[in-house]
Scaffold this active site. Structure first.
Site, short mmCIF file in Angstrom:
data_model
loop_
_atom_site.label_atom_id
_atom_site.label_comp_id
_atom_site.label_asym_id
_atom_site.label_seq_id
_atom_site.Cartn_x
_atom_site.Cartn_y
_atom_site.Cartn_z
CB VAL A 13 -0.96 -0.01 1.22
CG1 VAL A 13 -1.68 1.32 1.36
CG2 VAL A 13 -1.96 -1.16 1.10
CB THR A 125 -6.97 -2.35 7.47
OG1 THR A 125 -6.99 -2.16 6.05
CG2 THR A 125 -8.30 -2.88 7.95
CG ASN A 212 -11.44 -6.09 3.05
OD1 ASN A 212 -11.74 -5.70 1.92
ND2 ASN A 212 -10.22 -6.01 3.53
CG LEU A 254 -21.65 -14.24 -6.53
CD1 LEU A 254 -22.98 -14.10 -7.25
CD2 LEU A 254 -21.86 -14.90 -5.17
CB ALA A 256 -17.44 -22.10 -6.27
CB CYS A 264 -6.87 -7.66 2.95
SG CYS A 264 -5.58 -6.43 2.72
CE LYS A 324 -6.07 -10.08 -6.63
NZ LYS A 324 -6.72 -8.81 -6.32
NE ARG A 331 1.39 -9.73 2.72
CZ ARG A 331 1.33 -8.39 2.85
NH1 ARG A 331 1.59 -7.84 4.02
NH2 ARG A 331 1.02 -7.63 1.81
N1 LIG Z 1 -2.12 -5.23 0.67
C1 LIG Z 1 -3.35 -4.88 0.36
O1 LIG Z 1 -3.92 -5.31 -0.66
C2 LIG Z 1 -4.09 -3.90 1.23
C3 LIG Z 1 -5.26 -3.30 0.73
C4 LIG Z 1 -5.95 -2.40 1.55
C5 LIG Z 1 -5.47 -2.13 2.83
N2 LIG Z 1 -4.35 -2.75 3.27
C6 LIG Z 1 -3.87 -2.43 4.61
O2 LIG Z 1 -2.75 -1.54 4.49
C7 LIG Z 1 -1.79 -1.82 5.53
C8 LIG Z 1 -0.45 -2.14 4.91
O3 LIG Z 1 -0.58 -3.33 4.15
P1 LIG Z 1 0.58 -3.83 3.17
O4 LIG Z 1 0.05 -5.02 2.47
O5 LIG Z 1 1.11 -2.68 2.40
O6 LIG Z 1 1.68 -4.28 4.26
P2 LIG Z 1 3.23 -4.53 4.00
O7 LIG Z 1 3.65 -5.45 5.08
O8 LIG Z 1 3.47 -4.90 2.58
O9 LIG Z 1 3.90 -3.10 4.23
C9 LIG Z 1 4.12 -2.54 5.48
C10 LIG Z 1 5.47 -1.81 5.44
O10 LIG Z 1 5.62 -1.07 6.65
C11 LIG Z 1 6.98 -1.14 7.02
N3 LIG Z 1 7.08 -0.79 8.45
C12 LIG Z 1 6.77 -1.57 9.52
N4 LIG Z 1 6.96 -0.87 10.67
C13 LIG Z 1 7.39 0.36 10.31
C14 LIG Z 1 7.74 1.52 11.04
N5 LIG Z 1 7.69 1.57 12.37
N6 LIG Z 1 8.15 2.61 10.34
C15 LIG Z 1 8.23 2.59 9.00
N7 LIG Z 1 7.90 1.52 8.24
C16 LIG Z 1 7.49 0.42 8.90
C17 LIG Z 1 7.40 -2.54 6.68
O11 LIG Z 1 8.82 -2.67 6.56
C18 LIG Z 1 6.66 -2.76 5.34
O12 LIG Z 1 7.48 -2.39 4.22
C19 LIG Z 1 -2.40 -2.95 6.36
O13 LIG Z 1 -3.11 -2.41 7.43
C20 LIG Z 1 -3.35 -3.62 5.40
O14 LIG Z 1 -4.40 -4.28 6.04
C21 LIG Z 1 -3.64 -3.61 2.50
#
Ligand SMILES: NC(=O)c1ccc[n+]([C@@H]2O[C@H](COP(=O)([O-])OP(=O)(O)OC[C@H]3O[C@@H](n4cnc5c(N)ncnc54)[C@H](O)[C@@H]3O)[C@@H](O)[C@H]2O)c1
Length: 456
Positions: A13, A125, A212, A254, A256, A264, A324, A331
């Site tokens: 993200v 999130t 979600n 939808l 299956a 997420c 996917k 993950r």
């Molecule tokens: N991946 C998705 O499709 C998606 C979609 C919508 C929302 N989200 C939400 O967004 C958030 C991030 O998801 P993601 O998939 O990008 O996670 P991710 O693990 O890919 O990225 C998180 C990043 O944060 C860094 N990090 C951790 N602690 C830190 C700190 N103290 N300071 C600076 N950087 C730090 C990590 O090194 C990592 O690069 C989550 O809450 C997730 O639920 C993810």
């Protein structure tokens, strides 16, 4: 042009936002504690597989609008807006683990400057009530005279379409109790032309979890109907088309299959379940969504076991490892849990994925990774399609069959045309395709004795 810091800027993200905000003309610094990622990013190398990302990354680095650092002291002072995009993984009981968020909030607070006003945007999130927590942590660490406001701005992007979804959102949700902060963040989104829903923090936080949970519920619903189809002699793909044509229902989500995964849906449904339990409720629907999902993979493996007359000593070729198509993210991937169950039952696995092989090398040390989808077929008793990458639709099935020692194709995503598979001399087994299996129809005699190819 707004100076922006994206904390967690090396993740799916955060990196998407850092790059997209720079593309919109802002001056962006992506901050991440992962020094190796930061190093690669500053050299124009994307650490994650996402369509269009390497090109947009390099373009904005070259234009001088984007850079990456591990140093809060370099990134936070001078930024008017700080996006908080760190991970919120699951604790063992399903609750969201807020350690990354807490640590980042403390570091952001500690680096705010007296005499400045900064907007902290909660993009991760976060469970309901976290905006208050983030505000309290930032305030605790901020120097006197540094002012800030928190805006809850949950993200709805899909991996595999990160940049598209950031730049073309269906809606933008902004929760805050500070009109000036809402206006500052609205201005950033305004060029995207999406509807902006302005609300309070708690509603914004809950919108993300509810969205979600609703999508995951649709998937578990159709997987539950698939179980019924198998028993009743119906075809879930036709049933899904029939109900999805109703515009109140819609055809998406939808399909299956072996269930939802990724970073997420499982964690967010789990966290919402824990929130509801914590509020004294009994979230029966959410629990069922998770249970049906866990069962989808187990049933797939059990069916393979049944059709092969036992899995011990079998060789299974697996197509797809990522949770996917379009991503390298493993993950909570259903493909990975299917492989682990196959191995537990004594099978050996050769697997292919167009993007996730590098990530799989450490995650799945006991399987053979193949960089060619046909190579998984060498000596295989069965092929299991686990991730719906479009290239698997184009496979030359006769060529595939000639490399196998068995003849079973297990389509865990109902992606292939059964007639085409059978025309190549393979047995087809999908999910919930009961009308294609008279032996499983209610009351019909079973005539499908397990057939397992003998080792060549
Ligand atoms: N991946 C998705 O499709 C998606 C979609 C919508 C929302 N989200 C939400 O967004 C958030 C991030 O998801 P993601 O998939 O990008 O996670 P991710 O693990 O890919 O990225 C998180 C990043 O944060 C860094 N990090 C951790 N602690 C830190 C700190 N103290 N300071 C600076 N950087 C730090 C990590 O090194 C990592 O690069 C989550 O809450 C997730 O639920 C993810």
């Amino acid at each position: 042009m707004t100076p922006i810091c994206v904390v967690g800027g090396g993740g799916y993200v955060g990196l998407g936002y850092a790059v997209a905000l720079a593309e919109l003309g802002h001056s962006v610094v992506g901050l991440d504690i992962d020094a190796a990622r930061v190093e690669r990013l500053n050299h124009g190398e994307s650490p994650i597989f996402e369509a269009g990302l390497p090109e947009m990354l390099r373009r904005n680095l070259d234009a001088g609008r984007l850079r990456f650092t591990t140093d809060y002291a370099e990134a936070v002072p001078g930024s008017d807006v700080v996006f908080l995009c760190t991970g919120t993984p699951s604790l063992s009981d399903g609750e969201a683990d807020l350690r990354q968020v807490r640590a980042a909030a403390a570091s952001i607070g500690a680096h705010l400057q007296p005499g400045t006003w900064t907007v902290v945007v909660n993009k991760s999130t976060m469970p309901v009530g976290t905006a208050e927590l983030v505000a309290a942590i930032v305030a605790e660490h901020a120097p006197a005279g540094a002012e800030f406001a928190v805006v809850s701005n949950p993200e709805f992007l899909r991996e595999g379409r990160v940049l598209h979804d950031i730049l073309h959102p269906d809606r933008v949700v902004l929760g805050a109790d500070d009109d000036k902060a809402i206006a500052a963040v609205s201005d950033l989104y305004e060029p995207l032309g999406a509807p902006i829903l302005k609300t309070d923090h708690r509603s914004a936080e809950l919108i993300k979890y509810a969205a979600n949970a609703f999508l995951a519920t649709k998937i578990s619903f159709i997987n539950d109907i698939a179980r019924l189809c198998e028993r009743m002699g119906a075809d879930v793909t036709v049933v899904a088309a029939g109900i999805g044509a109703d515009e109140r229902i819609g055809p998406r989500f939808l399909h299956a299959g072996i269930g939802f995964g990724g970073s997420c849906f499982p964690k967010d449904v789990g966290a919402l379940t824990r929130m509801a339990e914590g509020a004294g409720l009994h979230p029966g629907l959410l629990r069922a969504v998770l249970e049906i999902n866990r069962d989808a993979g187990r049933r797939f493996v059990a069916r393979a076991d049944e059709l092969l007359g036992g899995l011990d000593g079998c060789q299974i070729g697996v197509w797809g490892l990522a949770f996917k198509e379009g991503t390298d993210d493993l993950r909570d991937s259903p493909a990975v849990s299917v492989i682990e169950m196959l191995i537990e039952r004594g099978a050996s696995v050769r697997a292919h994925d167009p993007a996730a092989l590098a990530n799989a090398a450490s995650r799945l040390p006991d399987i053979t990774l193949c960089d060619d989808p046909y190579a998984v077929a060498n000596g295989a008793d069965a092929i299991a399609l686990c991730t719906p990458w479009p290239e698997y639709k184009e496979i030359d099935l006769a060529r595939l069959k000639s490399a196998m020692r068995g003849d079973l194709l297990l389509d865990g995503r109902n992606m292939l045309d059964p007639a085409r598979v059978e025309a190549a001399g393979l047995r087809y087994e999908g999910i919930g395709r009961g009308s294609r299996k008279p032996s499983l129809a209610a009351g019909a005699p079973s005539n499908q004795a397990p057939t397992r190819a003998q080792p060549a």
